[in-house]
Design an enzyme around this catalytic site. Structure first.
Site, PDB file in Angstrom:
ATOM      1  N   GLU A 288      11.738   1.454   6.653  1.00 49.10           N
ATOM      2  CA  GLU A 288      10.510   0.719   6.299  1.00 49.10           C
ATOM      3  C   GLU A 288       9.344   1.690   6.105  1.00 49.10           C
ATOM      4  O   GLU A 288       8.497   1.494   5.234  1.00 49.10           O
ATOM      5  CB  GLU A 288      10.164  -0.327   7.354  1.00 49.10           C
ATOM      6  CG  GLU A 288      11.147  -1.483   7.406  1.00 49.10           C
ATOM      7  CD  GLU A 288      11.438  -2.102   6.041  1.00 49.10           C
ATOM      8  OE1 GLU A 288      10.488  -2.428   5.313  1.00 49.10           O
ATOM      9  OE2 GLU A 288      12.625  -2.255   5.697  1.00 49.10           O
ATOM     10  N   TRP A 291       9.434   2.600   2.703  1.00 49.26           N
ATOM     11  CA  TRP A 291       8.774   1.699   1.746  1.00 49.26           C
ATOM     12  C   TRP A 291       7.290   2.056   1.629  1.00 49.26           C
ATOM     13  O   TRP A 291       6.692   1.954   0.561  1.00 49.26           O
ATOM     14  CB  TRP A 291       8.948   0.236   2.166  1.00 49.26           C
ATOM     15  CG  TRP A 291      10.218  -0.342   1.610  1.00 49.26           C
ATOM     16  CD1 TRP A 291      11.407  -0.446   2.251  1.00 49.26           C
ATOM     17  CD2 TRP A 291      10.421  -0.854   0.276  1.00 49.26           C
ATOM     18  NE1 TRP A 291      12.346  -1.001   1.404  1.00 49.26           N
ATOM     19  CE2 TRP A 291      11.774  -1.268   0.187  1.00 49.26           C
ATOM     20  CE3 TRP A 291       9.611  -1.010  -0.850  1.00 49.26           C
ATOM     21  CZ2 TRP A 291      12.313  -1.824  -0.972  1.00 49.26           C
ATOM     22  CZ3 TRP A 291      10.144  -1.574  -2.012  1.00 49.26           C
ATOM     23  CH2 TRP A 291      11.479  -1.966  -2.066  1.00 49.26           C
ATOM     24  N   TRP A 319      -0.701 -17.527 -15.809  1.00 47.65           N
ATOM     25  CA  TRP A 319      -1.175 -17.874 -14.458  1.00 47.65           C
ATOM     26  C   TRP A 319      -2.155 -19.037 -14.532  1.00 47.65           C
ATOM     27  O   TRP A 319      -2.889 -19.187 -15.507  1.00 47.65           O
ATOM     28  CB  TRP A 319      -1.867 -16.678 -13.807  1.00 47.65           C
ATOM     29  CG  TRP A 319      -0.996 -15.471 -13.621  1.00 47.65           C
ATOM     30  CD1 TRP A 319      -1.096 -14.278 -14.277  1.00 47.65           C
ATOM     31  CD2 TRP A 319       0.112 -15.344 -12.729  1.00 47.65           C
ATOM     32  NE1 TRP A 319      -0.119 -13.412 -13.855  1.00 47.65           N
ATOM     33  CE2 TRP A 319       0.646 -14.038 -12.891  1.00 47.65           C
ATOM     34  CE3 TRP A 319       0.725 -16.190 -11.803  1.00 47.65           C
ATOM     35  CZ2 TRP A 319       1.739 -13.571 -12.182  1.00 47.65           C
ATOM     36  CZ3 TRP A 319       1.817 -15.715 -11.089  1.00 47.65           C
ATOM     37  CH2 TRP A 319       2.311 -14.431 -11.275  1.00 47.65           C
ATOM     38  N   ASN A 354       5.977  -9.431   8.198  1.00 45.27           N
ATOM     39  CA  ASN A 354       6.423  -9.112   6.834  1.00 45.27           C
ATOM     40  C   ASN A 354       7.220 -10.242   6.184  1.00 45.27           C
ATOM     41  O   ASN A 354       7.023 -10.553   5.006  1.00 45.27           O
ATOM     42  CB  ASN A 354       7.256  -7.829   6.841  1.00 45.27           C
ATOM     43  CG  ASN A 354       7.711  -7.454   5.449  1.00 45.27           C
ATOM     44  OD1 ASN A 354       6.888  -7.217   4.569  1.00 45.27           O
ATOM     45  ND2 ASN A 354       9.016  -7.438   5.224  1.00 45.27           N
ATOM     46  N   TRP A 372      -1.007 -12.988  -8.704  1.00 43.84           N
ATOM     47  CA  TRP A 372      -0.771 -12.134  -7.527  1.00 43.84           C
ATOM     48  C   TRP A 372      -2.038 -11.373  -7.152  1.00 43.84           C
ATOM     49  O   TRP A 372      -2.243 -11.044  -5.986  1.00 43.84           O
ATOM     50  CB  TRP A 372       0.407 -11.182  -7.763  1.00 43.84           C
ATOM     51  CG  TRP A 372       0.245 -10.235  -8.927  1.00 43.84           C
ATOM     52  CD1 TRP A 372       0.608 -10.463 -10.213  1.00 43.84           C
ATOM     53  CD2 TRP A 372      -0.329  -8.919  -8.901  1.00 43.84           C
ATOM     54  NE1 TRP A 372       0.296  -9.380 -11.002  1.00 43.84           N
ATOM     55  CE2 TRP A 372      -0.273  -8.419 -10.219  1.00 43.84           C
ATOM     56  CE3 TRP A 372      -0.880  -8.120  -7.914  1.00 43.84           C
ATOM     57  CZ2 TRP A 372      -0.745  -7.145 -10.561  1.00 43.84           C
ATOM     58  CZ3 TRP A 372      -1.355  -6.848  -8.245  1.00 43.84           C
ATOM     59  CH2 TRP A 372      -1.295  -6.381  -9.562  1.00 43.84           C
ATOM     60  N   TRP A 395       2.554  -7.051  -3.356  1.00 38.82           N
ATOM     61  CA  TRP A 395       2.267  -8.201  -4.233  1.00 38.82           C
ATOM     62  C   TRP A 395       3.010  -8.098  -5.557  1.00 38.82           C
ATOM     63  O   TRP A 395       3.524  -9.089  -6.070  1.00 38.82           O
ATOM     64  CB  TRP A 395       0.753  -8.355  -4.451  1.00 38.82           C
ATOM     65  CG  TRP A 395       0.162  -9.109  -3.307  1.00 38.82           C
ATOM     66  CD1 TRP A 395      -0.529  -8.599  -2.246  1.00 38.82           C
ATOM     67  CD2 TRP A 395       0.267 -10.526  -3.063  1.00 38.82           C
ATOM     68  NE1 TRP A 395      -0.858  -9.598  -1.364  1.00 38.82           N
ATOM     69  CE2 TRP A 395      -0.384 -10.793  -1.837  1.00 38.82           C
ATOM     70  CE3 TRP A 395       0.856 -11.584  -3.748  1.00 38.82           C
ATOM     71  CZ2 TRP A 395      -0.469 -12.076  -1.297  1.00 38.82           C
ATOM     72  CZ3 TRP A 395       0.775 -12.865  -3.213  1.00 38.82           C
ATOM     73  CH2 TRP A 395       0.115 -13.100  -2.002  1.00 38.82           C
TER      74      TRP A 395
HETATM   75  P1  FAD Z   1       7.389  -2.389  10.749  1.00 39.62           P
HETATM   76  O1  FAD Z   1       8.505  -3.255  10.307  1.00 39.62           O
HETATM   77  O2  FAD Z   1       7.364  -1.982  12.168  1.00 39.62           O
HETATM   78  O3  FAD Z   1       7.428  -1.109   9.804  1.00 39.62           O
HETATM   79  C1  FAD Z   1       6.878   0.167  10.166  1.00 39.62           C
HETATM   80  C2  FAD Z   1       5.862   0.598   9.136  1.00 39.62           C
HETATM   81  O4  FAD Z   1       6.466   0.754   7.862  1.00 39.62           O
HETATM   82  C3  FAD Z   1       4.736  -0.401   8.915  1.00 39.62           C
HETATM   83  O5  FAD Z   1       3.729  -0.272   9.888  1.00 39.62           O
HETATM   84  C4  FAD Z   1       4.263  -0.054   7.509  1.00 39.62           C
HETATM   85  O6  FAD Z   1       3.386   1.048   7.506  1.00 39.62           O
HETATM   86  C5  FAD Z   1       5.552   0.358   6.841  1.00 39.62           C
HETATM   87  N1  FAD Z   1       6.129  -0.775   6.107  1.00 39.62           N
HETATM   88  C6  FAD Z   1       6.931  -1.738   6.589  1.00 39.62           C
HETATM   89  N2  FAD Z   1       7.299  -2.588   5.607  1.00 39.62           N
HETATM   90  C7  FAD Z   1       6.698  -2.150   4.483  1.00 39.62           C
HETATM   91  C8  FAD Z   1       6.679  -2.600   3.135  1.00 39.62           C
HETATM   92  N3  FAD Z   1       7.386  -3.671   2.724  1.00 39.62           N
HETATM   93  N4  FAD Z   1       5.928  -1.919   2.246  1.00 39.62           N
HETATM   94  C9  FAD Z   1       5.227  -0.830   2.611  1.00 39.62           C
HETATM   95  N5  FAD Z   1       5.209  -0.352   3.876  1.00 39.62           N
HETATM   96  C10 FAD Z   1       5.939  -1.004   4.795  1.00 39.62           C
HETATM   97  N6  FAD Z   1       1.586  -3.283   4.527  1.00 39.62           N
HETATM   98  C11 FAD Z   1       0.450  -2.623   4.831  1.00 39.62           C
HETATM   99  O7  FAD Z   1       0.469  -1.678   5.633  1.00 39.62           O
HETATM  100  N7  FAD Z   1      -0.734  -2.971   4.225  1.00 39.62           N
HETATM  101  C12 FAD Z   1      -0.818  -3.987   3.326  1.00 39.62           C
HETATM  102  O8  FAD Z   1      -1.900  -4.240   2.790  1.00 39.62           O
HETATM  103  C13 FAD Z   1       0.367  -4.724   3.034  1.00 39.62           C
HETATM  104  N8  FAD Z   1       0.331  -5.774   2.182  1.00 39.62           N
HETATM  105  C14 FAD Z   1       1.500  -6.461   1.909  1.00 39.62           C
HETATM  106  C15 FAD Z   1       1.471  -7.532   0.997  1.00 39.62           C
HETATM  107  C16 FAD Z   1       2.625  -8.246   0.707  1.00 39.62           C
HETATM  108  C17 FAD Z   1       2.584  -9.407  -0.277  1.00 39.62           C
HETATM  109  C18 FAD Z   1       3.847  -7.890   1.317  1.00 39.62           C
HETATM  110  C19 FAD Z   1       5.107  -8.647   1.019  1.00 39.62           C
HETATM  111  C20 FAD Z   1       3.895  -6.819   2.199  1.00 39.62           C
HETATM  112  C21 FAD Z   1       2.732  -6.085   2.507  1.00 39.62           C
HETATM  113  N9  FAD Z   1       2.753  -4.997   3.404  1.00 39.62           N
HETATM  114  C22 FAD Z   1       1.590  -4.316   3.673  1.00 39.62           C
HETATM  115  C23 FAD Z   1       4.025  -4.482   3.935  1.00 39.62           C
HETATM  116  C24 FAD Z   1       4.488  -5.035   5.293  1.00 39.62           C
HETATM  117  O9  FAD Z   1       4.425  -6.431   5.310  1.00 39.62           O
HETATM  118  C25 FAD Z   1       3.683  -4.487   6.478  1.00 39.62           C
HETATM  119  O10 FAD Z   1       3.591  -3.090   6.389  1.00 39.62           O
HETATM  120  C26 FAD Z   1       4.375  -4.833   7.794  1.00 39.62           C
HETATM  121  O11 FAD Z   1       4.489  -6.226   7.937  1.00 39.62           O
HETATM  122  C27 FAD Z   1       3.586  -4.255   8.952  1.00 39.62           C
HETATM  123  O12 FAD Z   1       4.142  -4.658  10.162  1.00 39.62           O
HETATM  124  P2  FAD Z   1       4.791  -3.607  11.150  1.00 39.62           P
HETATM  125  O13 FAD Z   1       3.843  -2.484  11.358  1.00 39.62           O
HETATM  126  O14 FAD Z   1       5.237  -4.371  12.348  1.00 39.62           O
HETATM  127  O15 FAD Z   1       6.042  -3.106  10.317  1.00 39.62           O
END
Ligand code: FAD
Length: 491
Positions: A288, A291, A319, A354, A372, A395
């Site tokens: 993650e 990502w 849209w 997420n 979006w 998004w």
């Molecule tokens: P964990 O699952 O513990 O993951 C560890 C770290 O990995 C996160 O803290 C984050 O930095 C990174 N990460 C995890 N999933 C993703 C992902 N899909 N994309 C990019 N990085 C990821 N994340 C943001 O940090 N800022 C945002 O503005 C943001 N906007 C989002 C908008 C949408 C529509 C979606 C679907 C996802 C978005 N995310 C965003 C990605 C993700 O949802 C969050 O990073 C995640 O939920 C953070 O929770 P966590 O720290 O417990 O993640």
């Protein structure tokens, strides 16, 4: 300004998205230079500043700066706060101090890159040393290339390529001491920046949920690795469970670095007893983080990512423009409990799980056919982890117009998503308490409950909780038809 650098002149460490002392290469460089150190933060939120922090990010920023300021003050080297156009403010301070050098850790947003490149050239031309470092990514975007030399647009090969050559090394320790100027420059008072909400103070839920700052970040990582990472691989999709790290706002503000996370997670994996799911959890968790790297890679190579679809076909997408529906979504009043729970969690805590981000995102762009970019803007204002790269990447992915995106024809069914990922209803009952008395069988679709069940649960649909704003089946078909139109147009 002298063309001959004075080795005794101060070095400005310009803090940006790296609000920490440990594993901070710019700060370490400044200490090693032997020059007096001037730590600086500039708030550039006036006028036309693009993507200035939203309201929830401003709340976080206040507390993060307060924490960093206290740590620096404790080392006798106060953080200087100034406000204005950051390139102008920085140049002014260099002149005011007769500083000999500036150090910063790199940012990757297009506007920041343009600003920093211009600043670097100007300062160097004036004889000022400028040193910049990577402190935010495992692999900087220009270092990862496809076989053909271009950027990646698909995650799996991107992550494979990053991991192949990866050696993040040991994180740097925080400096043992900082040499300050005898008389540090003046600065603003943090409280005068008005980053905190006052009328009304809506930040109670944020205060209860978070501890911004370097120490809070370190604690959250340690707690996650101690008690949750073993559940991560299987459990990261269940929003009622505390099985993801919640490190995202700390990472965005640079209170912790990916290198620190990588090192701690790998050490945990190495030390864990076999068969406890920790290895799998660590690998899934680091993926993650991958990502996050991928989104930064995309934003760097496609700087229009927050504004325009990566897939140009979507430029022609029809849209809708419907304020009433947008507000229903924003306020968590769509009539779909899992969607409303997510939107209310976001409003209350500045964060959303997420899985639920994907569900609410899909609902906005597919069920409501709203752009979006409207979802991105709302998240930008309300998320404490609002991040240009991750937000735009997320998004575009959910809308089906991004890199390696969810195909447009895959329309999440919010009822089935709720039943699968919140089967016992704990998440919905927490955030949509007016439905708490409903049995699990109808909790995710209260409109199917009979009158007696609704009465027993104290729910009057249309009064206590809305009827669905759209019908799932009809909305799904409309989304598919609208998508088919752009597909046909361009093929
Ligand atoms: P964990 O699952 O513990 O993951 C560890 C770290 O990995 C996160 O803290 C984050 O930095 C990174 N990460 C995890 N999933 C993703 C992902 N899909 N994309 C990019 N990085 C990821 N994340 C943001 O940090 N800022 C945002 O503005 C943001 N906007 C989002 C908008 C949408 C529509 C979606 C679907 C996802 C978005 N995310 C965003 C990605 C993700 O949802 C969050 O990073 C995640 O939920 C953070 O929770 P966590 O720290 O417990 O993640």
């Amino acid at each position: 300004m002298s063309a001959f650098p004075n080795p005794h002149a101060s070095i400005i460490v310009w803090f940006r998205q790296d609000l920490r002392l440990a594993d901070n290469p710019a700060l370490t460089h400044a200490v090693r230079s032997g020059r007096p150190v001037v730590p600086l933060y500039i708030l550039d939120d006036q006028g036309e500043a693009p993507w200035a922090p939203g309201a929830a990010s401003r709340w976080w920023l206040h507390h993060s700066l307060s924490s960093l300021g206290a740590a620096l003050e404790g080392m006798g080297c106060p953080l200087v706060l100034r406000r204005g156009r950051s390139d102008v403010v920085l140049r002014d301070l260099v002149r005011e101090l007769g500083a000999g050098a500036v150090a910063w850790n790199r940012c990757y947003e297009p506007q920041a890159i343009a600003r920093d490149c211009a600043l670097k050239a100007d300062l160097k031309a004036e004889g000022i040393e400028v040193h910049s470092f990577n402190a935010a990514l495992l692999a900087e975007p220009w270092t990862v290339k496809t076989g053909g030399g271009g950027p990646y647009k698909v995650f799996t090969p991107f992550w494979r390529a990053v991991k192949e050559g990866l050696n993040p090394g040991e994180p740097l320790p925080p400096p043992a001491a900082l040499a300050a100027l005898p008389t540090p420059p003046d600065g603003d008072r943090l409280a005068d920046w008005g980053l905190l909400p006052t009328k009304p103070d809506w930040a109670g839920g944020l205060r209860a949920a978070w501890t911004p700052g370097e120490a809070g970040a370190a604690r959250r990582l340690a707690d996650f690795l101690d008690s949750a990472v073993g559940q991560y691989a299987e459990g990261r999709d269940y929003p009622a469970q505390p099985w993801t790290s919640r490190l995202s706002p700390h990472l965005h503000h640079g209170e912790i670095s990916p290198r620190q996370i990588w090192a701690a997670a790998m050490a945990k994996g190495d030390s864990a007893p076999e068969g406890k799911g920790v290895d799998k959890g660590v690998a899934g968790f680091l993926r993650e983080l991958g990502w996050r790297e991928f989104c930064h890679h995309l934003l760097y190579h496609f700087p229009f990512l927050p504004e325009r679809p990566l897939n140009p076909k979507f430029e022609a997408f029809a849209w809708q423009d419907d304020t009433r529906l947008l507000q229903a979504w924003q306020r968590g009043r769509t009539g779909y409990p899992i969607v409303d729970a997510g939107m209310r969690e976001l409003w209350a805590t500045g964060w959303m799980h997420n899985r639920v981000r994907m569900i609410v995102g899909s609902f906005l762009v597919k069920h409501l056919l709203l752009p979006w970019t409207a979802g991105q803007a709302w998240f930008w204002d309300t998320l404490v982890d609002a991040d240009l790269a991750n937000n735009a990447g997320g998004w575009q992915w959910i809308a089906g117009c991004g890199a390696d995106a969810a195909p447009y024809f895959r329309v999440f069914n919010p009822v089935l998503q709720g039943e699968k990922f919140d089967a016992a209803g704990a998440y919905v009952r927490r955030w949509v308490p007016e439905l708490a008395g409903l049995p699990d069988s109808v909790l995710h679709q209260p409109w199917t409950a009979d009158a007696m069940t609704l009465r027993a649960a104290g729910v009057r649909l249309g009064h206590d909780y809305p009827h669905p704003v759209v019908d799932h089946k009809a909305a799904r078909q409309r989304a598919l038809d609208t998508f088919a139109a752009i597909k046909d147009d361009n093929t």
